[in-house]
Design a protein around this motif. Sequence first.
Motif, mmCIF file in Angstrom:
data_model
loop_
_atom_site.group_PDB
_atom_site.id
_atom_site.type_symbol
_atom_site.label_atom_id
_atom_site.label_comp_id
_atom_site.label_asym_id
_atom_site.label_seq_id
_atom_site.Cartn_x
_atom_site.Cartn_y
_atom_site.Cartn_z
ATOM 1 N N UNK A 1 13.271 12.793 0.446
ATOM 2 C CA UNK A 1 12.417 11.612 0.623
ATOM 3 C C UNK A 1 11.128 11.815 -0.154
ATOM 4 N N UNK A 2 10.663 10.732 -0.772
ATOM 5 C CA UNK A 2 9.375 10.737 -1.452
ATOM 6 C C UNK A 2 8.606 9.512 -0.985
ATOM 7 N N UNK A 3 7.363 9.728 -0.577
ATOM 8 C CA UNK A 3 6.510 8.616 -0.157
ATOM 9 C C UNK A 3 5.271 8.574 -1.039
ATOM 10 N N UNK A 4 4.791 7.386 -1.298
ATOM 11 C CA UNK A 4 3.584 7.165 -2.088
ATOM 12 C C UNK A 4 2.646 6.290 -1.275
ATOM 13 N N UNK B 1 -3.539 7.890 -1.423
ATOM 14 C CA UNK B 1 -3.375 9.073 -2.277
ATOM 15 C C UNK B 1 -3.808 8.784 -3.706
ATOM 16 N N UNK B 2 -3.533 7.554 -4.155
ATOM 17 C CA UNK B 2 -3.886 7.164 -5.521
ATOM 18 C C UNK B 2 -5.321 6.669 -5.632
ATOM 19 N N UNK B 3 -6.047 6.691 -4.497
ATOM 20 C CA UNK B 3 -7.426 6.211 -4.437
ATOM 21 C C UNK B 3 -7.529 4.780 -4.961
ATOM 22 N N UNK B 4 -6.621 3.942 -4.466
ATOM 23 C CA UNK B 4 -6.578 2.532 -4.863
ATOM 24 C C UNK B 4 -6.463 1.672 -3.613
ATOM 25 N N UNK C 1 0.801 -1.228 0.000
ATOM 26 C CA UNK C 1 0.000 0.000 0.000
ATOM 27 C C UNK C 1 0.835 1.280 0.000
ATOM 28 N N UNK C 2 2.132 1.139 0.295
ATOM 29 C CA UNK C 2 2.964 2.340 0.391
ATOM 30 C C UNK C 2 4.327 2.105 -0.244
#
Length: 388
Positions: free
Chosen positions: A98-101, A105-108, A86-87
Amino acid sequence: MASEQRASEEFVDIVIAGGGMAGGLLAAALRDSGLRIVVLDAAPIPTLPENEPEQRVSALTEASMQMLANVGAWQRMPVQRLAPYQRMDVWDGNGSGRVTFSAQEARADQLGWIVENRLVTAALYQACVDNVDWRAQRTLVNAQRTAGGWLLECDNGDRLHARLLVGADGARSAVRSYAGIAAAPKDSGHIAVVAPVHTEIKHGACARQVFLESGPVALLPLYGDGHLSSLVWSAPPALAQHLMSLDDDAFSAALTHASENVLGRCELAGRRGAFPIHTVHASEYVGHHLALIGDAAHVVHPLAGQGINLGFLDAGVLAEEILRAQQRGVALGDATVLARYQRRRRAHNALMLNALNGIKTFFGQRDPALVFLRNTGMRLVNRLAPVK
């Protein structure tokens, strides 16, 4: 005395050289077409992994999962061996960038899945077994152009006349060589050290990657209780050789330090492996009654785990073009059909290859000004959700 088995000579529609993930997906996508398809695979028949996790894994996207589901392979994979994540957490080991996803956020529901390669190939084989002639432990030893396709000779002496030959036989593709298609490999200067690892802290369904001066170190979440991850450590040859020479305890300590203790102490949970990292891009994806897919057409740096996703897209697009041509009554291997496949895939793959090479080069810079720019850019991107 038993008589010797005589070699056969057959006429078939499609020969797919290579029964890996890309070749398997193409075969599965065409299995109900009525075409006679032969897969020649140098490896034994793929079976589902049972005990310790495999060394080689892939990060599958939603699109890849959907393609596997469409051919009935995803449903054949044991759910307990699938690891959705999920991340993502990516940071610069030489600064504060730093970059986090996140899937939220992606609505998934998830960003993707980390899956063992052998799990995928075994499921694809099972999806093909009733409709595709899958010949394990068979390799091409010669290939000659004919007016209507290719005359292929196998290592057991069998001869196949194919109207279309598909090279899905990896970065050192024999099919590509037989076709005379140029694809000079470029050494990345890195060797990937891979292994399953047990971590003190649970991974929390998060894929992590730190960019060190020596190269990226990735810890990808695997199935189980949350303490199992897959390591991909890209390192210069001397460092990779050193890492492979360490005993298990020393290697675990080195990994714990390199990953900045992000998951606490790391310990090996299986065997280590190492393989050189090259990038390859074929000058052409198609030729006389011939198409290349997957690593036979392109090999990208594994730092973003996109290699097999590109290969699946190759297989899916080629299958679409073949089925469309069949519906229109166009001959298999028609040059315009193959040209459409190349037009749809080569530019997209080139863009990804160049982007990944650029990322690797940028993160390998040690100039203080560039390091500052890199970290500032990462922090800015992390605050801008649409850009991210």
